[in-house]
Write a protein that holds these residues in place. Structure first.
Motif, PDB file in Angstrom:
ATOM      1  N   VAL A  21       0.917  -1.460  -0.183  1.00 51.52           N
ATOM      2  CA  VAL A  21      -0.144   0.526  -0.352  1.00 51.52           C
ATOM      3  C   VAL A  21       0.390   1.123   0.335  1.00 51.52           C
ATOM      4  N   LEU A  22       2.025   1.083   0.713  1.00 59.31           N
ATOM      5  CA  LEU A  22       2.706   2.567   0.959  1.00 59.31           C
ATOM      6  C   LEU A  22       3.587   2.868   0.164  1.00 59.31           C
ATOM      7  N   SER A  23       3.937   2.258  -0.748  1.00 62.17           N
ATOM      8  CA  SER A  23       5.088   1.519  -1.268  1.00 62.17           C
ATOM      9  C   SER A  23       5.059   1.957  -2.429  1.00 62.17           C
ATOM     10  N   ARG A  24       4.005   0.748  -3.233  1.00 62.58           N
ATOM     11  CA  ARG A  24       3.896   0.251  -4.041  1.00 62.58           C
ATOM     12  C   ARG A  24       2.815   0.410  -5.034  1.00 62.58           C
ATOM     13  N   PHE A  25       1.907   1.323  -4.334  1.00 57.55           N
ATOM     14  CA  PHE A  25       0.369   1.988  -4.210  1.00 57.55           C
ATOM     15  C   PHE A  25      -0.269   0.898  -4.775  1.00 57.55           C
ATOM     16  N   LEU A 177      -5.265  12.061   1.807  1.00 58.51           N
ATOM     17  CA  LEU A 177      -3.783  11.700   0.678  1.00 58.51           C
ATOM     18  C   LEU A 177      -2.814  11.803   1.490  1.00 58.51           C
ATOM     19  N   ILE A 178      -2.964  13.795   2.571  1.00 58.66           N
ATOM     20  CA  ILE A 178      -1.417  13.600   2.598  1.00 58.66           C
ATOM     21  C   ILE A 178      -1.092  13.230   3.979  1.00 58.66           C
ATOM     22  N   ALA A 180      -1.935  10.498   4.349  1.00 58.05           N
ATOM     23  CA  ALA A 180      -1.014   8.756   3.803  1.00 58.05           C
ATOM     24  C   ALA A 180       0.824   9.154   3.658  1.00 58.05           C
ATOM     25  N   SER A 181       0.551  10.356   3.190  1.00 52.80           N
ATOM     26  CA  SER A 181       2.010  10.486   2.570  1.00 52.80           C
ATOM     27  C   SER A 181       3.081  10.719   3.598  1.00 52.80           C
ATOM     28  N   SER A 184       3.248   6.726   4.842  1.00 54.77           N
ATOM     29  CA  SER A 184       4.365   6.287   3.525  1.00 54.77           C
ATOM     30  C   SER A 184       5.481   6.787   4.023  1.00 54.77           C
ATOM     31  N   LEU A 185       6.297   7.712   4.221  1.00 53.68           N
ATOM     32  CA  LEU A 185       7.975   8.837   4.642  1.00 53.68           C
ATOM     33  C   LEU A 185       8.059   7.686   6.123  1.00 53.68           C
ATOM     34  N   PHE A 188       9.150   4.222   4.974  1.00 55.23           N
ATOM     35  CA  PHE A 188      10.911   4.754   4.441  1.00 55.23           C
ATOM     36  C   PHE A 188      12.243   4.251   5.249  1.00 55.23           C
TER      37      PHE A 188
END
Lengths: 199, 231
Positions: A21-25, A177-178, A180-181, A184-185, A188
């Motif tokens: 979800v978070l890095s391969r969408f 979405l922001i 979620a961004s 996702s960060l 990393f």
């Protein structure tokens, strides 16, 4: 021992580093749609793990014992999506008949999963990455767990988001979405973990 | 403009009902393939080709397909066209095939295509369905290219592979990574919201009304929660 180590690496990297979800969408739709309540997010996550495992259990042998020997590799997409759609229906019917309690908690999420690109994605990726049968199952389990983890974490973030004051045009999806961004960060940070796990 | 004229069927996909920024369909390829302008453009065109063909065939067969099994029927038709596009791209554009990877096969489960089949092609004539496919496909392609432009210029300092002065020496790699994609997407939706304020259909519960599975899961998880919220 090496096989076991290899499996652990596959599992950890698909849960944390290559989180679908978070890095391969993959599987963004249910991630954004069903992550409002923690209970729903967990239900959806568990159903996805379940369907991914069963789908891999069926599609891997189909690819290696039916499609490859007959040179029908190009039929992969059609066959896989049909198998997944039929499987989801079948699982739903079986659960309804024999395990009504489980069906009650997972049943509503099952139809949604047919068109979840993470399920088709994981079955195709298992083939293209050249995993053997056990590795494929472990990788599917990892991807499913990663999905559950992302859903549960994000459900927590969203319950805070509901109470915050956001500009009119950012209300709803944009601010989600922001958020979620940033989640996702945070993921990393795991990038280097798996490589150094057994170093 | 007459709401039902053929022209408006064609044009509304561009902004007012833009599949990416307003209907919020096909989020996965939107986020995944917009790291480069070339990737975004080829993804958009591939999806558009599938969308036009599947809309046409589904609209032709709309009276033949029984209601109860329509979703599996649509999926088979769409998967057939996706395989054709996949083979075409693999044969003639091998570099693009490498670039798009698994996302090309995943056009099959792209919500835009199944969503338009369910929302439009199953209820309209072939001509109008093709127009809808062209409009929605263009809207999808434009949205992807717009996002990719922002991400590629800021993230790798180039446009369609051509290095730009200033930007190429000041790259912000955050934008071509996963979080950057979500951030740009969120901001873009907010801008479109602002531009079309009051005109575009406002979605109370996203990712569900537009989701092709919504028809199947009317008693499903997200539907009930959406209803509760409306009350």
């Amino acid at each position: 021992m090496d096989t076991f180590k290899n499996l652990i690496v596959i599992l950890m990297s698909s849960v944390l580093v290559n989180n679908y979800v978070l890095s391969r969408f993959l599987g963004i739709c249910p991630f954004l749609g069903v992550s409002k309540k923690l209970g729903q997010a967990t239900g959806m996550g568990v159903s996805v793990i379940f369907v991914m495992l069963i789908a891999t259990l069926v599609t891997w042998p189909i690819q290696h014992y039916v499609l490859d020997p007959m040179n029908l590799g190009y039929m992969q997409t059609i066959v896989f999506i049909l198998v997944i759609a039929a499987l989801v229906q079948f699982v739903e019917i079986v659960l309804k008949k024999f395990m009504p309690a489980l069906h009650k908690s997972l049943g509503v999420y099952l139809p949604l999963i047919t068109t979840n690109c993470a399920v088709l994605g994981v079955t195709i990726n298992n083939i293209t990455d050249g995993y053997n049968f056990v590795e494929s199952l472990v990788s599917s389990l990892g991807v499913g767990l990663g999905f559950l983890l992302a859903m549960v974490l994000f459900a927590g973030v969203r319950s805070r988001l509901d109470e915050s004051d956001v500009p009119e045009c950012f209300k709803g999806l944009p601010v989600t979405l922001i958020a979620a961004s940033f989640v996702s960060l945070a993921f990393f940070g795991f990038a280097g973990v798996v490589d150094n796990l057994f170093a | 403009m007459n709401k039902n004229s053929n022209m408006s069927v064609l044009l509304r996909g561009l902004l007012l009902e833009n599949p990416v920024f307003v209907l919020i369909l096909g989020t996965c390829p939107t986020l995944a393939t917009t790291t480069t302008v070339i990737g975004a453009l080829s993804m958009g065109l591939a999806a558009m080709a599938v969308l036009i063909c599947s809309n046409a065939v589904i609209s032709l067969l709309r009276k033949v397909i029984p209601d109860g099994v329509r979703i599996p029927c649509y999926i088979v038709i769409i998967a057939g066209f996706v395989t054709m596009v996949q083979m075409f791209v693999q044969a003639f554009l091998p570099e693009i095939y490498e670039l798009l990877g698994v996302y090309l096969a995943l056009i099959t489960v792209n919500c835009i295509i199944l969503g338009r089949a369910e929302m439009f092609a199953s209820k309209n004539t072939v001509g109008r369905s093709v127009l809808d496919g062209i409009g929605m496909g263009l809207g999808f392609t434009l949205a992807l290219v717009a996002m990719a432009t922002v991400r590629e210029v800021l993230g790798s300092g180039s446009f369609a592979g051509i290095a730009l002065p200033f930007f190429s020496t000041h790259t912000i790699s955050f934008f071509i990574k996963a979080p950057g994609g979500m951030l740009v997407y969120g901001v873009m939706i907010a801008i479109v919201n602002k531009l079309t304020h009051g005109k575009a259909p406002r979605k109370k519960s996203f990712a569900c009304a537009g989701c092709p599975s919504a028809a199947m899961c009317s008693a499903g998880a997200c539907e009930t929660s959406a209803v509760k919220e409306d009350n």
